[in-house]
Design an enzyme around this catalytic site. Sequence first.
Site, short mmCIF file in Angstrom:
data_model
loop_
_atom_site.label_atom_id
_atom_site.label_comp_id
_atom_site.label_asym_id
_atom_site.label_seq_id
_atom_site.Cartn_x
_atom_site.Cartn_y
_atom_site.Cartn_z
CG HIS A 136 -11.62 -3.82 9.68
ND1 HIS A 136 -11.45 -3.16 8.49
CD2 HIS A 136 -12.29 -2.94 10.48
CE1 HIS A 136 -12.00 -1.95 8.56
NE2 HIS A 136 -12.52 -1.80 9.75
CG ASP A 152 -10.40 -2.68 4.58
OD1 ASP A 152 -9.61 -3.33 3.87
OD2 ASP A 152 -10.80 -3.08 5.69
CG HIS A 199 -8.94 -6.26 1.41
ND1 HIS A 199 -8.06 -5.81 2.38
CD2 HIS A 199 -8.21 -6.99 0.53
CE1 HIS A 199 -6.84 -6.26 2.10
NE2 HIS A 199 -6.91 -6.97 1.00
CG ASP A 259 -13.07 -5.71 5.17
OD1 ASP A 259 -12.32 -6.48 4.54
OD2 ASP A 259 -12.64 -4.91 6.02
CG HIS A 265 -9.85 -10.34 8.55
ND1 HIS A 265 -8.58 -9.83 8.52
CD2 HIS A 265 -9.88 -11.28 7.57
CE1 HIS A 265 -7.87 -10.43 7.57
NE2 HIS A 265 -8.64 -11.31 6.98
CG ASP A 277 -7.68 -2.80 7.46
OD1 ASP A 277 -6.44 -2.74 7.57
OD2 ASP A 277 -8.30 -3.87 7.32
CG ASP A 317 -5.82 -3.68 4.64
OD1 ASP A 317 -6.56 -2.74 4.31
OD2 ASP A 317 -6.24 -4.85 4.80
CD GLU A 374 -6.89 -6.62 10.12
OE1 GLU A 374 -5.80 -7.21 10.28
OE2 GLU A 374 -8.00 -7.21 10.04
#
Length: 294
Positions: free
Chosen positions: A110, A133, A135, A137, A150, A218, A220, A263
Site C-alpha cells: 500500500h 484499510d 490500519h 497508514d 506501507h 487494502d 486487509d 496487498e
Amino acid sequence: MSTLTHKFLPSPKTIAIVGCPFSGGQPKLGVDKGPIHLVEAGLINQLEEIGWKVDFDGHHQFEEIHTASDPPIGKLKNPRLVSRVCSSVAKVVGEHTRNGQLPVTLGGDHSLAMGTVSGTLDSYPEACVIWVDAHADINTSETTDSGNIHGMPVAFLLGLEKTPEFSWTAGEKRILKENNIQAFSMHEVDKYGIGKVVEMALDHVNPNRDLPIHLSFDVDALDPSVAPSTGTPVRGGLTFREGHYICEAIHETGLLVALDLMEVNPSLADPESVRQTVAVGCSLVRSALGETLL
C-alpha cells in the site's frame, strides 16, 4: 452491466490497468505477485464483460529504478526505492487520468498509494480520497515502530511526514486538509451499518457529491475469513458484503476516477485461501466498476 452516467469520464469508458508488482514498502515476500495473480484470474475479461474498454500493456517492473545503496533514513526502510517507485507510479497514473482513462492500480503493497493518489491529484486537484484499510497508514517517522513505509502513505500524502526523499508527494499541495480527517472503525460499522458509514464518509469529503473520488482499498480491511492471503490481517474486519457495498456505493456516485486494490499476497496462505483472496480482489474491482447483484 451498469448504465450509470459517469460525471468525469468520456465515452467510451476506458480502464487502464496499472499492474505494480512491488513489495519494497514492507518485509514480507510475495505481495509483488498479487497483480500477476489478479490478472491471471481473468480480471481484464471480467471488466470487459461489464462494459469497459480495458487497456493493459503488461505489469510495470521498475527495471530502471534501483539504488546501489539504500540505508534507512531514521527508522524508514528502503526509503529511496519506495520514493522512486511511487514517483514513477504517480507519473503513470497521472498520464492515464489526463487521457480520460480510469486507472485501476493493482498492488503490491500500500505504499504505492503515495504514487497513485499523487497521480490522481495531478489531473483532479479537487479529488477526495476514500481509504479502506484495517490500519490508518498514517504513521510518521516518529510514530512508526517497524519503519515499514506501507504503514505511512497517508502521512506522506497529508504532508505530516517531512522526509526530503518524499518531497514530490501531493502533501506539499495541501490538497488534503491536515486536521480534517474523518475515520470510521468497525465500531461505527457495527453501530450504524455499512450503508450509513459510507454515507457519512461521503458527506465529510464530498458533501455535494460533485468531486472526483479516488478509492484506495487494502484487502486487509476485510476479515481474514474473507481475505486470508494478505500481509497484515486483523480479526473482526469487514464482511464480504460490507466490503463490496463500499465499492458499489462509490460506483453509484458516478464520481470514481481512480481505484487501487492493494496487498493481495499469494505467498502467505494455502492454495485455496490464495484462490479465495484473489477472487475477492477481482470481485471488489468489478463492484467498484459497476457489477451489480441483479
